[in-house]
Write a protein that holds these residues in place. Sequence first.
Motif, PDB file in Angstrom:
ATOM      1  N   ILE A 271       0.845  -1.209   0.000  1.00  0.00           N
ATOM      2  CA  ILE A 271       0.000   0.000   0.000  1.00  0.00           C
ATOM      3  C   ILE A 271       0.870   1.246   0.000  1.00  0.00           C
ATOM      4  CG2 ILE A 271      -1.662   1.314   1.383  1.00  0.00           C
ATOM      5  CD1 ILE A 271      -2.819  -1.402   2.286  1.00  0.00           C
ATOM      6  N   LEU A 272       1.939   1.221   0.801  1.00  0.00           N
ATOM      7  CA  LEU A 272       2.864   2.347   0.817  1.00  0.00           C
ATOM      8  C   LEU A 272       3.507   2.543  -0.552  1.00  0.00           C
ATOM      9  CD1 LEU A 272       4.479   4.485   2.499  1.00  0.00           C
ATOM     10  CD2 LEU A 272       6.201   2.701   2.790  1.00  0.00           C
ATOM     11  N   GLY A 273       3.902   1.434  -1.185  1.00  0.00           N
ATOM     12  CA  GLY A 273       4.513   1.517  -2.505  1.00  0.00           C
ATOM     13  C   GLY A 273       3.577   2.112  -3.536  1.00  0.00           C
TER      14      GLY A 273
ATOM     15  N   GLY B   9       2.484   6.579  -6.997  1.00  0.00           N
ATOM     16  CA  GLY B   9       1.468   7.495  -7.515  1.00  0.00           C
ATOM     17  C   GLY B   9       1.802   8.952  -7.277  1.00  0.00           C
ATOM     18  N   GLY B  10       3.018   9.227  -6.840  1.00  0.00           N
ATOM     19  CA  GLY B  10       3.433  10.608  -6.630  1.00  0.00           C
ATOM     20  C   GLY B  10       3.071  11.175  -5.276  1.00  0.00           C
ATOM     21  N   GLN B  11       2.532  10.339  -4.388  1.00  0.00           N
ATOM     22  CA  GLN B  11       2.174  10.803  -3.045  1.00  0.00           C
ATOM     23  C   GLN B  11       3.367  10.621  -2.108  1.00  0.00           C
ATOM     24  OE1 GLN B  11      -0.774  12.198  -2.417  1.00  0.00           O
ATOM     25  NE2 GLN B  11      -1.607  11.780  -4.459  1.00  0.00           N
ATOM     26  N   SER B  12       3.276  11.206  -0.920  1.00  0.00           N
ATOM     27  CA  SER B  12       4.344  11.060   0.067  1.00  0.00           C
ATOM     28  C   SER B  12       4.090   9.824   0.923  1.00  0.00           C
ATOM     29  CB  SER B  12       4.414  12.301   0.960  1.00  0.00           C
ATOM     30  OG  SER B  12       3.279  12.358   1.807  1.00  0.00           O
ATOM     31  N   TRP B  13       5.090   9.482   1.750  1.00  0.00           N
ATOM     32  CA  TRP B  13       4.953   8.349   2.658  1.00  0.00           C
ATOM     33  C   TRP B  13       3.772   8.532   3.612  1.00  0.00           C
ATOM     34  CZ3 TRP B  13       5.037   9.386   7.816  1.00  0.00           C
ATOM     35  CH2 TRP B  13       5.573  10.618   8.209  1.00  0.00           C
ATOM     36  N   SER B  14       3.458   9.781   3.953  1.00  0.00           N
ATOM     37  CA  SER B  14       2.364  10.043   4.892  1.00  0.00           C
ATOM     38  C   SER B  14       1.024   9.583   4.340  1.00  0.00           C
ATOM     39  CB  SER B  14       2.307  11.529   5.252  1.00  0.00           C
ATOM     40  OG  SER B  14       2.094  12.318   4.103  1.00  0.00           O
ATOM     41  N   MET B  15       0.857   9.601   3.015  1.00  0.00           N
ATOM     42  CA  MET B  15      -0.400   9.121   2.428  1.00  0.00           C
ATOM     43  C   MET B  15      -0.535   7.618   2.608  1.00  0.00           C
ATOM     44  SD  MET B  15      -3.242   9.714   1.101  1.00  0.00           S
ATOM     45  CE  MET B  15      -3.064  11.461   0.734  1.00  0.00           C
TER      46      MET B  15
END
Length: 398
Positions: free
Chosen positions: A143-145, A150-156
């Motif tokens: 899920i983190l990957g 998708g261009g999001q940060s780790w916080s997403m």
Amino acid sequence: MFHLLLGIIYLAFVSLGLPDSLLGAAWPSIYPEFSVPVSYMGGISMIIAAGTIVSSLQSGRLTARFGTGRVTAFSVLLTAAALFGFSISRSYLELCLWAVPYGLGAGCVDASLNNYVALHYASRHMSWLHCMWGVGASLGPAILGLALSGGQSWSMGYRSIAALQILLTAVLFLSLPLWGRAPSVGDQDGPSPAPAARALSLPQIVRIPGAKEVMLTFFCYCALEQTTGLWASSYLVLQWGLSSETAAHFASLFFIGITVGRALSGFLTLKCSDAQMVRLGQGVVLGGIVLLLLPLGERAALPGLILIGLGCAPIYPSIIHATPEHFGPACSQAMIGVQMASAYVGTCLMPPFFGLLANHIGVSLLPGYLLVILALMTASHEGLLRRTAGRPAESAAC
């Protein structure tokens, strides 16, 4: 209704695994953002482990007062809040603060759920539920990957898993009426409430015949599992000259062995007792360590890691499932709490201790180190069986 509750428990075990491998997967993105050394991940993991130990030791009192359903629901809610807190943190100190509720929530739900399944469901479910934990531990980094790709940060990634935990929390609160009507062990005979759990202090628990042996068994098991998981890649690189990328892929075979092994163990429990499953697992682990000791390089090391994973698979769930048989249903929650705490102490202490040995002597000590831990675990488990043999569970002295 009973099968519906079992399905919810399976979901809960998946949720237990979701965040467990998340910190390691996200840390390469976190530490540059907060301008801290890469080694600072150890501080967060130690805080989480300390909280887990504390809440595991208190799980008996909390479950006796509030019941497994409420403890599980509130613990998952606490974990969800901590994961969301991670996602909005803007400094290393904030991560450390949010690690406190994360550890407290994780330990309590782990101990309470394991005891509930040990009391009310057959051994095969314990193995399959811990297999579901492995599924969750694999899904967390995935899920983190997806978030990172998708261009999001780790916080997403943290926020997404927090949302899944909140959804499960809602399901758990809605399921509270089901927890008091659990099936008996074997899950075929209808309702059979367990005796009221006794809240015991740590000194009282330690005085129970067999308690010290089972605590040492759990300490050794998690020491063996975590040391293998953390040092397998380094062993393959430094001892046998594999590249870091190849070693990382091959080291993952150990975890695949555990997950697949627990799926298979569920079927073996139909023919074997919990004690037989533990002995079988120890024998397979021994075979894997012997392969690591052979001077055959990666040809023996790789199947050795797989065998160690397969051997580890039945040990943890089988010992937990046997706890009511060894110590009585009324004492099982308190005992599982100290077993979880002992497991996390082994997780915290023994892999770093091997790191010191590897630094001063060499990583080639890994097979011998694992062999010593396995011998101590086998001796303590056999001591547990002797101390509790012939004692009816209902009359266990606690």
